[in-house]
Enzyme design. Structure first.
Site, PDB file in Angstrom:
ATOM      1  N   HIS A  48       5.750 -49.528  -3.180  1.00  0.00           N
ATOM      2  CA  HIS A  48       6.775 -49.003  -3.159  1.00  0.00           C
ATOM      3  C   HIS A  48       6.688 -47.821  -3.406  1.00  0.00           C
ATOM      4  O   HIS A  48       8.283 -47.241  -4.028  1.00  0.00           O
ATOM      5  CB  HIS A  48       8.318 -49.441  -2.691  1.00  0.00           C
ATOM      6  N   GLU A  53      -0.149 -47.951   7.200  1.00  0.00           N
ATOM      7  CA  GLU A  53      -0.213 -48.012   5.766  1.00  0.00           C
ATOM      8  C   GLU A  53      -1.773 -47.971   5.676  1.00  0.00           C
ATOM      9  O   GLU A  53      -2.410 -49.209   6.256  1.00  0.00           O
ATOM     10  CB  GLU A  53       0.333 -49.175   5.294  1.00  0.00           C
ATOM     11  N   GLU A 107      -0.203 -57.633   5.957  1.00  0.00           N
ATOM     12  CA  GLU A 107      -0.707 -56.249   5.050  1.00  0.00           C
ATOM     13  C   GLU A 107      -1.066 -56.712   3.477  1.00  0.00           C
ATOM     14  O   GLU A 107      -0.275 -56.238   2.628  1.00  0.00           O
ATOM     15  CB  GLU A 107       0.663 -55.230   4.695  1.00  0.00           C
TER      16      GLU A 107
END
Length: 402
Positions: A232, A262, A358
């Site tokens: 992030h 992503e 992820e």
């Protein structure tokens, strides 16, 4: 001097089209009231952005002011500040009361006007501050207070067909942003310029595909080089260099619903050490997706991916869990903490849940293959497995660019 009211109803204009029809919100409220009945709760007082949006369709902008939704056996009323005028009513499924700031705590007086004193009050213990909890007790004088955040979280984890349809469409928007980012990547281009290209493409796509939606909060995190080490990390003005590792992250927001795309990328070429780490993370990603099916717990999935990476002597480079839920969610509100791929979450996957895979591996800057490697797909749990609703490709064949 004209007497100034503590609250009023400002039903200005006509109700706006919400993302879902009235039957969807009625069904959510019906299920909520059943859960309230099971817990012996007379009235629910919601204060969080995610639950207010989930049950009413209204996503507030706090700016230091409290907002609410009061649900009783026969009423659902949003509580909003005067600065928003009639917009909260237009974008709420049910009724709305505007409180004024002529005197302190008119917010709680407005809530009291709906629910009365001495009831069993459900509230969100994970959101209400100690100060506001003391005010709730003072104004509502509940006979008992019950934390209803856990049961509402469980309800939100199970998506309706209307939600699943929206989330699929959201993922297509995220893909649009991904392709725009790929096209913008060139040596010498700044991170911020690439991020703008992805964000603008998504916002234009949302405006085309969702003409009645609210347009706010869609964003991109695009990182390069050492700035890829955290998932992030903010966008910077760093200029891309040949051989850089990149992290593509697109986040479309459509009427408070959010998804993510992503991808790991490289500028021009990828060296052997980096390719080895990248391919290992891709293998973990593919293995993890194969594990997402009904009857398996979040903890089981997590331990199996841990073993997979441990066998390849890469587990020490993992920095966080392997996935989480999607739906009413953002980087500053919402989260179904009971549906995260972590060792301490025993939730069993069921059809209709939406979850990401992820995995991320982070190699320190002084090591071969330095950078953060991350792939991210959104999947719907089906009766016999899962449906991957992310379309943008992953891996070196497509994502060595510029």
């Amino acid at each position: 001097m004209t007497e100034r009211p503590e609250m009023y109803r400002f039903h200005n204009g006509e109700k706006a089209p919400l993302q879902f029809d009235g039957a969807e919100y009625d069904e959510r409220l019906k299920k909520l009231r059943a859960r309230m009945s099971d817990l012996g709760v007379d009235v629910a007082v919601f204060t969080s952005m995610h639950n207010i949006a989930y049950y009413s369709g209204f996503l507030y902008c706090a700016f230091g002011r409290p907002y609410g939704l009061v649900v009783t056996a026969d009423q659902d009323v949003t509580i909003s500040a005067g600065i928003d005028a009639g917009q909260p009513w237009r974008r709420s499924h049910g009724d709305n009361i505007t409180y004024t700031d002529w005197q302190r705590d008119n917010y709680w007086r407005a809530i009291l006007s709906v629910c009365g004193e001495g009831k069993v009050v459900g509230y969100e213990a994970d959101h209400l501050t100690l100060l506001q909890k003391s005010k709730m007790d003072s104004f509502l004088k509940p006979s008992k207070s019950v934390d209803i955040a856990p049961t509402t979280m469980v309800q939100r984890m199970h998506k309706s067909q209307a939600e699943l349809d929206l989330i699929r469409r959201c993922c297509k928007v995220a893909d649009v942003g991904g392709y725009a980012i790929k096209d913008a990547i060139k040596v010498g281009t700044r991170e911020i310029d690439v991020a703008i290209a992805g964000r603008d493409a998504m916002e234009l796509e949302i405006a085309k595909e969702f003409p009645d939606a609210e347009y706010r909060d869609t964003w991109v995190w695009f990182q390069s080089g050492i700035n890829t080490d955290g998932a992030h990390n903010p966008v910077t003005a760093r200029k891309l260099e040949h051989g850089d590792i990149l992290s593509l992250n697109t986040f479309p927001m459509i009427s408070s619903y959010y998804v993510a795309l992503e991808r790991t990328m490289f500028v021009g070429e990828v060296d052997d050490a980096s390719l080895k780490v990248w391919e290992t993370n891709i293998a973990a990603h593919e293995y993890g997706m194969s594990l997402l099916k009904p009857g398996v717990s979040c903890a089981e999935v997590t331990h199996k991916i841990n073993d997979f990476l441990e066998e390849r002597q890469m587990l020490q480079y993992r920095t966080f869990g392997y996935g989480h839920s999607f739906g009413i969610l953002s980087h500053y509100y919402g989260r179904e903490a009971g549906l995260e791929l972590r060792e301490d979450i025993d939730t069993v996957l069921e059809p209709g849940m939406v979850i990401s895979m992820e995995p991320m591996l982070t190699i320190a800057d002084d090591q071969p293959g330095a950078g953060g490697y991350r792939e991210h797909d959104v999947l719907i749990i089906t009766e016999d497995g899962n449906e991957d609703i992310t379309g943008y490709p992953y891996g070196p064949d497509f994502n060595v660019v510029g």
